[in-house]
Design a protein around this motif. Structure first.
Motif, short mmCIF file in Angstrom:
data_model
loop_
_atom_site.label_atom_id
_atom_site.label_comp_id
_atom_site.label_asym_id
_atom_site.label_seq_id
_atom_site.Cartn_x
_atom_site.Cartn_y
_atom_site.Cartn_z
N ALA A 63 3.87 -2.59 -11.56
CA ALA A 63 2.66 -2.83 -11.90
C ALA A 63 2.18 -1.22 -12.20
O ALA A 63 1.04 -1.09 -12.40
N GLY A 64 3.00 -0.46 -11.68
CA GLY A 64 2.56 1.05 -11.76
C GLY A 64 1.70 1.57 -10.62
O GLY A 64 1.36 2.69 -10.66
N GLU A 65 1.78 1.06 -9.68
CA GLU A 65 1.27 1.17 -8.45
C GLU A 65 2.21 2.30 -7.66
O GLU A 65 3.32 1.75 -7.28
N VAL A 66 1.51 3.37 -7.10
CA VAL A 66 2.36 4.15 -6.01
C VAL A 66 2.65 3.35 -4.82
O VAL A 66 1.68 2.95 -4.02
N VAL A 67 4.15 3.27 -4.60
CA VAL A 67 4.49 2.57 -3.41
C VAL A 67 5.23 3.36 -2.45
O VAL A 67 5.48 2.93 -1.36
N ALA A 68 5.62 4.63 -3.02
CA ALA A 68 6.33 5.55 -2.08
C ALA A 68 6.26 6.95 -2.53
O ALA A 68 5.94 7.19 -3.82
N THR A 69 6.42 7.97 -1.43
CA THR A 69 6.31 9.36 -1.92
C THR A 69 7.46 10.06 -1.51
O THR A 69 7.95 9.72 -0.53
N GLY A 70 7.55 11.19 -1.95
CA GLY A 70 8.61 12.34 -1.22
C GLY A 70 8.26 13.52 -1.98
O GLY A 70 7.87 13.65 -3.16
N ALA A 71 8.01 14.60 -1.07
CA ALA A 71 7.65 15.91 -1.56
C ALA A 71 8.76 17.07 -1.07
O ALA A 71 9.37 16.99 -0.05
N GLN A 97 11.97 22.54 1.84
CA GLN A 97 11.79 21.60 2.82
C GLN A 97 11.23 20.24 2.57
O GLN A 97 10.32 20.29 1.50
N LEU A 98 12.25 19.12 2.74
CA LEU A 98 11.53 17.81 2.34
C LEU A 98 10.43 17.21 3.28
O LEU A 98 10.29 17.56 4.43
N ARG A 99 9.24 16.90 2.71
CA ARG A 99 8.11 16.34 3.34
C ARG A 99 7.70 15.09 2.65
O ARG A 99 8.12 14.61 1.69
N ARG A 100 6.99 14.24 3.62
CA ARG A 100 6.30 13.01 3.08
C ARG A 100 7.13 12.08 2.25
O ARG A 100 6.50 11.48 1.42
N VAL A 101 8.19 11.75 3.01
CA VAL A 101 9.14 10.63 2.24
C VAL A 101 8.64 9.33 3.07
O VAL A 101 8.87 9.16 4.18
N TYR A 102 7.52 8.62 2.51
CA TYR A 102 7.01 7.44 2.91
C TYR A 102 6.92 6.56 2.06
O TYR A 102 7.01 6.59 0.83
N VAL A 103 7.12 5.14 2.35
CA VAL A 103 7.48 4.13 1.59
C VAL A 103 6.64 2.95 2.44
O VAL A 103 6.66 2.83 3.65
N ARG A 104 5.76 2.33 1.70
CA ARG A 104 4.91 1.20 2.00
C ARG A 104 5.84 0.32 2.75
O ARG A 104 6.69 -0.01 2.03
N PRO A 105 5.35 -0.52 3.61
CA PRO A 105 6.16 -1.61 4.36
C PRO A 105 6.42 -2.52 3.65
O PRO A 105 7.83 -3.13 3.82
#
Length: 178
Positions: A63-71, A97-105
């Motif tokens: 659907a084009g929603e952001v569900v995970a990030t990585g910086a 430096q890798l940061r904010r590698v987060y995935v919605r549950p």
């Protein structure tokens, strides 16, 4: 299984990325927003989109929603709070430096974090100025330590190597792609 797209974030992705990051620090870390640790979350454009050697990647669902990030940014670990030898081993400028590698549950265990890290590693390799890729993780977050051990080499486990267990953080180096 939903189809996901990994991409470099643009201005249109910032609000969704910020929401994923804030939800994670409140839900998974239990710390909530702490300005000295999370200023990049509030202003990801300034932290990751504007600097040439920094980047923010996102995973979008069908659907084009952001569900995970990585910086990724060009700042090595600071001392303090991190051990001095790590700050010396991974200096800013030559360390990605890798940061904010987060995935919605609801989207975990589908390979998104691994795909985001691969996207970030390609960015680091293409930069040409990075000599190492560093990250740290809080091992109390379920799955975090095992995930990073599957991709990277632990270079310092504060729980065992620092007086009093340090901050309880585990520090890693990810092999640079060649």
């Amino acid at each position: 299984m939903p189809d996901y797209r990994i991409k470099t974030a643009g201005p249109e992705d910032v609000d969704g990325a910020r929401a994923v990051m804030l939800d994670t620090v409140y839900r998974d870390f239990g710390s909530g927003y702490v300005p000295r640790w999370h200023a990049d979350i509030v202003d990801p454009v300034r932290a990751y989109l504007a600097p040439v050697r920094h980047t923010l990647s996102v995973a979008l669902d069908g659907a084009g929603e952001v569900v995970a990030t990585g910086a990724l940014d060009s700042r090595g670990p600071a001392h303090p709070p991190n051990p001095r030898d790590l700050a010396e081993r991974y200096p800013s400028g030559t360390t990605a430096q890798l940061r904010r590698v987060y995935v919605r549950p609801g989207h975990r265990r589908r390979g998104l974090a691994r795909r985001l890290v691969a996207h970030l590693m390609d960015f680091a390799a293409a930069d040409g100025g990075y000599e190492a890729v560093y990250l740290h993780t809080d091992p109390t977050v379920p799955g975090a330590e095992a995930f990073w051990r599957s991709l990277a080499k632990a270079v310092c486990d504060e729980r065992a190597e620092e007086p009093g267990g340090g901050q309880g953080i585990v520090h890693f180096e990810v092999p640079m792609p060649r």
